[in-house]
Design a protein around this motif. Structure first.
Motif, mmCIF file in Angstrom:
data_model
loop_
_atom_site.group_PDB
_atom_site.id
_atom_site.type_symbol
_atom_site.label_atom_id
_atom_site.label_comp_id
_atom_site.label_asym_id
_atom_site.label_seq_id
_atom_site.Cartn_x
_atom_site.Cartn_y
_atom_site.Cartn_z
ATOM 1 N N PHE A 87 -6.836 -6.101 -5.289
ATOM 2 C CA PHE A 87 -5.846 -6.873 -6.031
ATOM 3 C C PHE A 87 -4.498 -6.180 -5.937
ATOM 4 N N VAL A 88 -3.443 -6.989 -5.987
ATOM 5 C CA VAL A 88 -2.074 -6.487 -6.010
ATOM 6 C C VAL A 88 -1.484 -6.907 -7.348
ATOM 7 N N ARG A 89 -0.836 -5.958 -8.009
ATOM 8 C CA ARG A 89 -0.239 -6.260 -9.305
ATOM 9 C C ARG A 89 1.087 -6.971 -9.085
ATOM 10 N N GLU A 90 1.191 -8.157 -9.701
ATOM 11 C CA GLU A 90 2.410 -8.955 -9.616
ATOM 12 C C GLU A 90 2.835 -9.248 -11.049
ATOM 13 N N GLY A 91 3.786 -8.471 -11.528
ATOM 14 C CA GLY A 91 4.161 -8.587 -12.935
ATOM 15 C C GLY A 91 3.024 -8.081 -13.796
ATOM 16 N N ASN A 92 2.523 -8.959 -14.678
ATOM 17 C CA ASN A 92 1.418 -8.548 -15.546
ATOM 18 C C ASN A 92 0.084 -9.158 -15.123
ATOM 19 N N ARG A 93 0.033 -9.730 -13.921
ATOM 20 C CA ARG A 93 -1.233 -10.294 -13.446
ATOM 21 C C ARG A 93 -1.670 -9.630 -12.145
ATOM 22 N N ARG A 94 -2.977 -9.707 -11.894
ATOM 23 C CA ARG A 94 -3.544 -9.140 -10.665
ATOM 24 C C ARG A 94 -3.920 -10.292 -9.743
ATOM 25 N N VAL A 95 -3.436 -10.217 -8.508
ATOM 26 C CA VAL A 95 -3.639 -11.284 -7.529
ATOM 27 C C VAL A 95 -4.433 -10.709 -6.365
ATOM 28 N N PRO A 96 -5.445 -11.420 -5.854
ATOM 29 C CA PRO A 96 -6.136 -10.941 -4.649
ATOM 30 C C PRO A 96 -5.125 -10.726 -3.515
ATOM 31 N N VAL A 97 -5.342 -9.696 -2.725
ATOM 32 C CA VAL A 97 -4.362 -9.301 -1.719
ATOM 33 C C VAL A 97 -4.084 -10.418 -0.721
ATOM 34 N N ARG A 98 -5.097 -11.173 -0.327
ATOM 35 C CA ARG A 98 -4.850 -12.274 0.616
ATOM 36 C C ARG A 98 -3.969 -13.341 -0.008
ATOM 37 N N ASP A 99 -4.197 -13.661 -1.279
ATOM 38 C CA ASP A 99 -3.352 -14.646 -1.956
ATOM 39 C C ASP A 99 -1.923 -14.123 -2.088
ATOM 40 N N TRP A 100 -1.779 -12.831 -2.387
ATOM 41 C CA TRP A 100 -0.461 -12.238 -2.509
ATOM 42 C C TRP A 100 0.288 -12.310 -1.179
ATOM 43 N N LEU A 101 -0.400 -11.979 -0.087
ATOM 44 C CA LEU A 101 0.220 -12.059 1.234
ATOM 45 C C LEU A 101 0.613 -13.496 1.560
ATOM 46 N N CYS A 102 -0.262 -14.420 1.239
ATOM 47 C CA CYS A 102 0.004 -15.829 1.504
ATOM 48 C C CYS A 102 1.226 -16.304 0.719
ATOM 49 N N GLU A 103 1.310 -15.940 -0.550
ATOM 50 C CA GLU A 103 2.457 -16.320 -1.377
ATOM 51 C C GLU A 103 3.748 -15.688 -0.851
ATOM 52 N N SER A 162 0.815 -1.215 0.000
ATOM 53 C CA SER A 162 0.000 0.000 0.000
ATOM 54 C C SER A 162 0.844 1.260 0.000
ATOM 55 N N ALA A 163 2.084 1.168 -0.439
ATOM 56 C CA ALA A 163 3.018 2.289 -0.348
ATOM 57 C C ALA A 163 2.504 3.565 -1.008
ATOM 58 N N GLN A 164 1.893 3.464 -2.192
ATOM 59 C CA GLN A 164 1.456 4.676 -2.881
ATOM 60 C C GLN A 164 0.138 5.219 -2.348
ATOM 61 N N THR A 165 -0.818 4.353 -2.100
ATOM 62 C CA THR A 165 -2.167 4.818 -1.781
ATOM 63 C C THR A 165 -2.554 4.680 -0.317
ATOM 64 N N GLY A 166 -1.854 3.841 0.414
ATOM 65 C CA GLY A 166 -2.224 3.582 1.794
ATOM 66 C C GLY A 166 -3.158 2.391 1.929
#
Length: 183
Positions: free
Chosen positions: A63-79, A54-58
């Protein structure tokens, strides 16, 4: 007449002045987490990852952008937290259980390299499921600690409650963001 030792009159006390409010810094965040969280280290890692996302927006999510795909934030945190569980004995136990289940169903490939890839894929799937639960629990503790706010966005309208294809959005409070930047 009454017995004086039964009804002792307390000595007058000086008024209690509240301690000055301590500005939130990294030690204060850690202290708050250690008193309010069941797993303070894990919660601190989750807080740092949410702050990073959340560095830019808080806000991180839905979704969190990971490369060219969008991942749900919980999945991103889990990964992001999955490497922490690499040496966990429970992960090894899960791998043994998956191997036994695949062997019992005769679904394990004959090639050992392929078999390990199938086992690892199944283990990652199971760890991701339990990891999503762990992340949700840690975020709930962070919300209770007053360091993160959570709401849900998605199908139809933004809402405080989950469900109906809504995804979580986590917002780090301003005082927590300042404390993490200072640290």
């Amino acid at each position: 007449m009454f017995q004086p030792d039964l009804f002792a009159v307390p000595a007058p006390q000086e008024p209690v002045t509240p301690a000055p409010a301590r500005s939130m810094d990294l030690p204060a965040v850690l202290e708050r987490l250690s008193t309010l969280c069941e797993r303070p280290r894990y919660s601190f890692m989750v807080l740092n990852l949410i702050a990073q996302a959340s560095a830019q927006t808080g806000s991180a999510g839905p979704f969190v952008r990971e490369g060219n795909r969008r991942v749900p934030v919980r999945d991103w945190l889990c990964e992001a937290l999955m490497p922490v569980a690499q040496r966990d004995p429970r992960r090894r136990a899960i791998a043994g259980k998956v191997r036994a289940e695949l062997e019992a169903r005769r679904a394990l490939p004959a090639d050992p390299v392929e078999a390990e890839a199938v086992i690892e894929s199944q283990v990652r799937k199971r760890v991701r499921q339990s990891g999503r639960t762990n992340v949700s629990r840690a975020v709930s503790e962070l919300v209770r600690a007053g360091l993160v706010r959570r709401h849900y966005e998605g199908y139809r309208v933004d809402h405080q409650n989950r469900g109906a294809q809504r995804q979580a959005v986590y917002t780090v409070t301003e005082e927590a963001r300042r404390a993490l930047r200072q640290g």
